[in-house]
Enzyme design. Structure first.
Site, PDB file in Angstrom:
ATOM      1  N   LYS A  69       0.819  -1.219   0.000  1.00 24.87           N
ATOM      2  CA  LYS A  69       0.000   0.000   0.000  1.00 24.87           C
ATOM      3  C   LYS A  69       0.859   1.278   0.000  1.00 24.87           C
ATOM      4  CE  LYS A  69      -4.409  -1.163   2.077  1.00 24.87           C
ATOM      5  NZ  LYS A  69      -5.243  -0.966   3.250  1.00 24.87           N
ATOM      6  N   ALA A 128      -1.270   2.919  15.412  1.00 25.35           N
ATOM      7  CA  ALA A 128      -0.796   4.112  14.698  1.00 25.35           C
ATOM      8  C   ALA A 128      -0.132   3.710  13.391  1.00 25.35           C
ATOM      9  CB  ALA A 128       0.172   4.894  15.594  1.00 25.35           C
ATOM     10  N   GLY A 129      -0.775   2.802  12.653  1.00 28.10           N
ATOM     11  CA  GLY A 129      -0.266   2.367  11.350  1.00 28.10           C
ATOM     12  C   GLY A 129      -1.092   2.981  10.227  1.00 28.10           C
ATOM     13  N   GLY A 130      -1.080   2.304   9.063  1.00 30.20           N
ATOM     14  CA  GLY A 130      -1.764   2.829   7.883  1.00 30.20           C
ATOM     15  C   GLY A 130      -3.270   2.993   8.070  1.00 30.20           C
TER      16      GLY A 130
HETATM   17  P1  NAP Z   1       0.006  -1.529  10.122  1.00 24.55           P
HETATM   18  O1  NAP Z   1       0.257  -0.339   9.283  1.00 24.55           O
HETATM   19  O2  NAP Z   1       0.982  -2.630  10.173  1.00 24.55           O
HETATM   20  O3  NAP Z   1      -0.249  -0.985  11.633  1.00 24.55           O
HETATM   21  C1  NAP Z   1      -0.544  -1.864  12.663  1.00 24.55           C
HETATM   22  C2  NAP Z   1      -0.634  -1.114  13.991  1.00 24.55           C
HETATM   23  O4  NAP Z   1      -0.985  -2.074  14.981  1.00 24.55           O
HETATM   24  C3  NAP Z   1       0.655  -0.448  14.441  1.00 24.55           C
HETATM   25  O5  NAP Z   1       0.357   0.742  15.110  1.00 24.55           O
HETATM   26  C4  NAP Z   1       1.251  -1.474  15.394  1.00 24.55           C
HETATM   27  O6  NAP Z   1       1.957  -0.894  16.467  1.00 24.55           O
HETATM   28  C5  NAP Z   1       0.018  -2.103  15.992  1.00 24.55           C
HETATM   29  N1  NAP Z   1       0.293  -3.501  16.382  1.00 24.55           N
HETATM   30  C6  NAP Z   1       0.601  -4.514  15.539  1.00 24.55           C
HETATM   31  N2  NAP Z   1       0.796  -5.639  16.249  1.00 24.55           N
HETATM   32  C7  NAP Z   1       0.643  -5.309  17.545  1.00 24.55           C
HETATM   33  C8  NAP Z   1       0.739  -6.045  18.765  1.00 24.55           C
HETATM   34  N3  NAP Z   1       1.043  -7.349  18.781  1.00 24.55           N
HETATM   35  N4  NAP Z   1       0.523  -5.394  19.921  1.00 24.55           N
HETATM   36  C9  NAP Z   1       0.219  -4.069  19.923  1.00 24.55           C
HETATM   37  N5  NAP Z   1       0.123  -3.315  18.800  1.00 24.55           N
HETATM   38  C10 NAP Z   1       0.323  -3.937  17.634  1.00 24.55           C
HETATM   39  O7  NAP Z   1      -1.380  -2.233   9.706  1.00 24.55           O
HETATM   40  P2  NAP Z   1      -2.688  -1.503   9.107  1.00 24.55           P
HETATM   41  O8  NAP Z   1      -2.636  -1.487   7.628  1.00 24.55           O
HETATM   42  O9  NAP Z   1      -2.871  -0.229   9.840  1.00 24.55           O
HETATM   43  O10 NAP Z   1      -3.835  -2.560   9.481  1.00 24.55           O
HETATM   44  C11 NAP Z   1      -4.222  -2.725  10.821  1.00 24.55           C
HETATM   45  C12 NAP Z   1      -5.512  -3.544  10.934  1.00 24.55           C
HETATM   46  O11 NAP Z   1      -6.570  -2.903  10.236  1.00 24.55           O
HETATM   47  C13 NAP Z   1      -5.407  -4.957  10.356  1.00 24.55           C
HETATM   48  O12 NAP Z   1      -6.031  -5.832  11.253  1.00 24.55           O
HETATM   49  C14 NAP Z   1      -6.183  -4.877   9.069  1.00 24.55           C
HETATM   50  O13 NAP Z   1      -6.779  -6.108   8.728  1.00 24.55           O
HETATM   51  C15 NAP Z   1      -7.253  -3.860   9.447  1.00 24.55           C
HETATM   52  N6  NAP Z   1      -7.811  -3.186   8.248  1.00 24.55           N
HETATM   53  C16 NAP Z   1      -9.130  -3.385   7.983  1.00 24.55           C
HETATM   54  C17 NAP Z   1      -9.687  -2.804   6.872  1.00 24.55           C
HETATM   55  C18 NAP Z   1     -11.161  -3.025   6.585  1.00 24.55           C
HETATM   56  O14 NAP Z   1     -11.578  -2.776   5.442  1.00 24.55           O
HETATM   57  N7  NAP Z   1     -11.951  -3.427   7.545  1.00 24.55           N
HETATM   58  C19 NAP Z   1      -8.912  -1.987   6.020  1.00 24.55           C
HETATM   59  C20 NAP Z   1      -7.557  -1.791   6.344  1.00 24.55           C
HETATM   60  C21 NAP Z   1      -7.015  -2.396   7.461  1.00 24.55           C
HETATM   61  P3  NAP Z   1       3.467  -0.332  16.324  1.00 24.55           P
HETATM   62  O15 NAP Z   1       3.314   1.099  15.836  1.00 24.55           O
HETATM   63  O16 NAP Z   1       4.009  -0.443  17.675  1.00 24.55           O
HETATM   64  O17 NAP Z   1       4.157  -1.222  15.310  1.00 24.55           O
END
Ligand code: NAP
Length: 290
Positions: A69, A128-130
């Site tokens: 992404k 605080a991710g994407g």
């Molecule tokens: P990302 O950019 O990798 O960010 C993940 C975030 O979660 C980061 O802030 C990370 O913290 C935190 N995290 C990951 N593992 C963790 C753990 N074991 N303990 C505590 N914090 C943790 O991922 P993303 O793209 O934002 O996606 C995140 C979620 O949103 C996923 O589950 C994805 O399936 C969901 N999502 C859903 C949709 C939908 O259409 N419903 C669309 C997009 C995403 P750090 O900053 O410390 O690394």
């Protein structure tokens, strides 16, 4: 609908792609709308090879998922204005051999929160991710107070610099009386379904809890919130909302209807139940084998 030699091919790209539900979502909509097209999952580690495939195969719509992404932003001919803030593309549309990037996650979030009053609310954003970036971008359009809770302090600080708000630590969560709680971490996602980003938290009936996870639909976080009569929203509405917007960008027309959404939801729920059953069966067989 029967496929023909005129069937248009769309793709979802990412790596790995075993758990993507985009083909189910897209193909169900194509079928319901009698669009002669199919969306296939195309897994590859190499971003440039994927771009080449999109061009060579003249793919009109490409859904983009992890880990491309962010990388994709620099590979496209044009990006829609919101990409500057979102720093991620989840949709590529090819027109006249040019690649246009969009992010429809915000549309999905808007759809998921369509019935929730937001103005002047206190929003606890976990992660605080994407995806958190897309939620913050959306929330910034609604005069809310953002409160960030994240494992890595530095990432939360970056978000505060861009979107505002304050950072709290885990032990401060009970004290802030959030109106809306949004989980943007993968904590609770299949197969780690017993995890929750808020353990032993006292929810209340006035709160709204939105979990972006859509597999499972009823996460541990949502189950806990439901026990305290909070309003709960699963990530499925966001997933459907973002997918519908992808198709609208491709077809350049509105396809949104309540009936379509209800039908797609049913297909996705059934497929999730079927895959859970298959997995249970596999576990049972494994237990028998041992
Ligand atoms: P990302 O950019 O990798 O960010 C993940 C975030 O979660 C980061 O802030 C990370 O913290 C935190 N995290 C990951 N593992 C963790 C753990 N074991 N303990 C505590 N914090 C943790 O991922 P993303 O793209 O934002 O996606 C995140 C979620 O949103 C996923 O589950 C994805 O399936 C969901 N999502 C859903 C949709 C939908 O259409 N419903 C669309 C997009 C995403 P750090 O900053 O410390 O690394």
């Amino acid at each position: 609908m029967k496929h023909t030699n005129k069937t248009r091919l769309n793709m979802v790209i990412g790596y790995p792609l075993a758990h993507t539900q985009s083909p189910i979502l897209h193909n169900a909509i194509y079928q319901m709308m009698q669009i002669d097209a199919t969306l296939l999952a195309f897994a590859n580690k190499n971003c440039k090879a994927l771009i080449q495939a999109i061009k060579t195969l003249s793919i009109e719509l490409t859904a983009v998922t992890m880990p491309f992404k962010e990388q994709m932003v620099d590979e496209l001919d044009f990006c829609s204005p919101e990409i500057e803030k979102l720093k991620a593309v989840n949709t590529i549309i090819q027109r006249d051999n040019k690649l246009y990037g969009y992010n429809t996650d915000v549309d999905g979030i808007r759809y998921a929160l369509r019935d929730i009053p937001l103005t002047n609310k206190k929003v606890l954003l976990i992660g605080a991710g994407g995806a958190a970036r897309a939620v913050a971008y959306f929330m910034n359009q609604h005069n809310v107070q953002l409160i960030w809770l994240n494992r890595t302090q530095k990432n939360a600080e970056n978000m505060v610099n861009e979107f505002g708000g304050q950072i709290i630590q885990g032990y401060e969560v009970e004290g802030i009386s959030a109106d809306i709680i949004v989980n943007t971490t993968p904590l609770g996602m299949f197969p780690h379904v017993s995890c929750s980003p808020l353990r032993n938290y006292q929810f209340n009936a006035e709160q709204v809890v939105f979990d972006l996870i859509y597999n499972p639909l009823n996460t541990e976080l949502l189950k806990q919130a439901k026990v305290h009569n909070a309003t709960i929203i699963s990530g499925l509405d966001m997933f459907i909302g973002q997918g519908i917007r992808q198709i609208e960008l491709w077809l350049n027309k509105s396809i949104f209807s309540k009936k379509l959404i209800e039908q797609v939801k049913e297909v996705l729920i059934k497929s999730q139940i079927a895959s859970t059953n298959k997995l249970d069966e596999a576990c049972q067989n494994e237990l028998h084998d041992h």
